[in-house]
Design a protein around this motif. Structure first.
Motif, PDB file in Angstrom:
ATOM      1  N   TYR A   1      44.602  46.344  32.619  1.00 29.31           N
ATOM      2  CA  TYR A   1      43.219  45.872  32.521  1.00 29.31           C
ATOM      3  C   TYR A   1      42.283  47.016  32.145  1.00 29.31           C
ATOM      4  O   TYR A   1      41.427  46.871  31.267  1.00 29.31           O
ATOM      5  N   ARG A   2      42.449  48.144  32.789  1.00 28.70           N
ATOM      6  CA  ARG A   2      41.587  49.290  32.485  1.00 28.70           C
ATOM      7  C   ARG A   2      41.744  49.721  31.032  1.00 28.70           C
ATOM      8  O   ARG A   2      40.755  50.012  30.354  1.00 28.70           O
ATOM      9  N   ASP A   3      42.977  49.736  30.532  1.00 29.95           N
ATOM     10  CA  ASP A   3      43.211  50.116  29.135  1.00 29.95           C
ATOM     11  C   ASP A   3      42.590  49.088  28.189  1.00 29.95           C
ATOM     12  O   ASP A   3      42.010  49.451  27.156  1.00 29.95           O
TER      13      ASP A   3
ATOM     14  N   ILE B   1      37.573  37.833  45.536  1.00 28.05           N
ATOM     15  CA  ILE B   1      37.621  36.668  44.670  1.00 28.05           C
ATOM     16  C   ILE B   1      38.094  35.480  45.520  1.00 28.05           C
ATOM     17  O   ILE B   1      39.065  35.594  46.267  1.00 28.05           O
ATOM     18  N   PRO B   2      37.421  34.332  45.440  1.00 24.25           N
ATOM     19  CA  PRO B   2      37.789  33.212  46.312  1.00 24.25           C
ATOM     20  C   PRO B   2      39.223  32.739  46.089  1.00 24.25           C
ATOM     21  O   PRO B   2      39.719  32.721  44.957  1.00 24.25           O
ATOM     22  N   LEU B   3      39.877  32.353  47.149  1.00 20.33           N
ATOM     23  CA  LEU B   3      41.263  31.902  47.071  1.00 20.33           C
ATOM     24  C   LEU B   3      41.415  30.737  46.099  1.00 20.33           C
ATOM     25  O   LEU B   3      42.363  30.704  45.310  1.00 20.33           O
TER      26      LEU B   3
ATOM     27  N   ALA C   1      38.214  41.100  36.303  1.00 22.74           N
ATOM     28  CA  ALA C   1      38.026  40.291  35.098  1.00 22.74           C
ATOM     29  C   ALA C   1      37.063  39.141  35.326  1.00 22.74           C
ATOM     30  O   ALA C   1      36.517  38.582  34.362  1.00 22.74           O
ATOM     31  N   HIS C   2      36.837  38.790  36.579  1.00 23.40           N
ATOM     32  CA  HIS C   2      35.946  37.677  36.888  1.00 23.40           C
ATOM     33  C   HIS C   2      34.740  38.112  37.727  1.00 23.40           C
ATOM     34  O   HIS C   2      34.083  37.290  38.365  1.00 23.40           O
TER      35      HIS C   2
ATOM     36  N   THR D   1      50.774  39.009  37.959  1.00 19.35           N
ATOM     37  CA  THR D   1      49.343  39.275  37.986  1.00 19.35           C
ATOM     38  C   THR D   1      49.082  40.563  38.757  1.00 19.35           C
ATOM     39  O   THR D   1      49.933  41.055  39.495  1.00 19.35           O
ATOM     40  N   GLY D   2      47.876  41.089  38.598  1.00 21.25           N
ATOM     41  CA  GLY D   2      47.403  42.215  39.398  1.00 21.25           C
ATOM     42  C   GLY D   2      46.133  41.796  40.100  1.00 21.25           C
ATOM     43  O   GLY D   2      45.222  41.272  39.453  1.00 21.25           O
ATOM     44  N   SER D   3      46.049  41.978  41.400  1.00 30.03           N
ATOM     45  CA  SER D   3      44.878  41.493  42.149  1.00 30.03           C
ATOM     46  C   SER D   3      43.601  42.206  41.728  1.00 30.03           C
ATOM     47  O   SER D   3      42.544  41.581  41.579  1.00 30.03           O
ATOM     48  N   TRP D   4      43.685  43.526  41.548  1.00 26.39           N
ATOM     49  CA  TRP D   4      42.497  44.283  41.144  1.00 26.39           C
ATOM     50  C   TRP D   4      42.008  43.782  39.796  1.00 26.39           C
ATOM     51  O   TRP D   4      40.803  43.555  39.607  1.00 26.39           O
TER      52      TRP D   4
END
Length: 252
Positions: free
Chosen positions: A237-239, A61-63, A52-53, A44-47
């Motif tokens: 994600y950006r792409d 983003i909540p744990l 995305a959410h 996964t990627g955190s950013w």
């Protein structure tokens, strides 16, 4: 495979000069798609997960939401899953240990753990980050899981590449300390110069992870200098979002 077997398999994918290529995703659908396309492991990627959410990066983003997404990803793929866990969603070592235990129970076999102060400025002092990595390793021992700790240094992010050479010695010192604390890999996002990457590879026994980004040479060239892992951070994600918006624009 059991989760423990997946953890061992994930570690074995880190081969110097034959890097594991990770195309970071943010949800279960993306994970399943990449596995169907032949991905040996999922990361996964955190950013990306945050964006995305509807959240900003930096543990906004909540744990519990992160853990829910990780559980869904691990439920739909057979491949090992590594999670970009930022700073562990805690500042104290007990909190880090407890949170990493939850991550392991969600199905993850690896994580990225960074040394920047999330929500603050700069990096944690070396001695403090060593204690934080030990807290991650303690969680793995408590869960009897050979968790792959990819220790990330943010030394090379945010600064001009022209100044990176002066930071390499600090990176090498951090790699040595992180390895002694229990890290399994060393992540140097932002570093793009193959010669500097090669210096770090030569001075640490840890598998070195480079982020694919503008200015980074080809995977083949990274392999030639001994890189063991290439990830892509927020770029997928950006792409994907750019493609989505362009396709919508072309409908009218």
């Amino acid at each position: 495979m059991t989760q423990t077997e997946k953890a061992h398999a994930f570690a074995a994918l880190h081969r110097k000069g034959a890097p594991l290529v990770l195309y970071n995703i943010w949800d279960a659908g993306g994970a399943a798609a990449l596995e169907s396309a032949g991905a040996e492991a999922i990361a996964t990627g955190s950013w990306s997960m945050a964006a995305a959410h509807g959240y900003q990066d930096g543990e906004m983003i909540p744990l519990e939401f992160v853990l829910h997404i990780v559980r869904r990803i691990c439920a739909v793929v057979a491949a090992p899953v590594s999670v970009d866990f930022e700073g562990g969603y805690a500042t104290d070592t007990d909190g880090i240990t407890a949170n990493v235990q939850q991550l392991i129970r969600a199905g993850a076999v690896g994580l990225n753990f960074e040394d920047q102060v999330v929500g603050g400025k700069g990096l944690y002092p070396l001695e403090e980050q060593v204690l934080r990595i030990k807290a991650v390793r303690a969680a793995a021992r408590m869960e009897d899981m050979p968790l792959f700790i990819n220790a990330r240094t943010d030394l090379f992010l945010g600064g001009a590449p022209a100044g990176h050479a002066a930071l390499v010695h600090q990176a090498i010192d951090r790699a040595a300390a992180y390895a002694k604390a229990g890290a399994d890999g060393f992540f140097v996002p932002g570093l793009t110069d193959p010669a500097l990457i090669a210096r770090i590879v030569e001075r640490t026994h840890l598998p070195v992870n480079v982020m694919g980004m503008d200015g980074v040479t080809s995977i083949a060239d990274l392999a030639a200098v001994g890189v063991s892992r290439v990830s892509h951070g927020p770029a997928p994600y950006r792409d994907a979002i750019e493609d989505l918006t362009q396709r919508f624009a072309h409908l009218s």
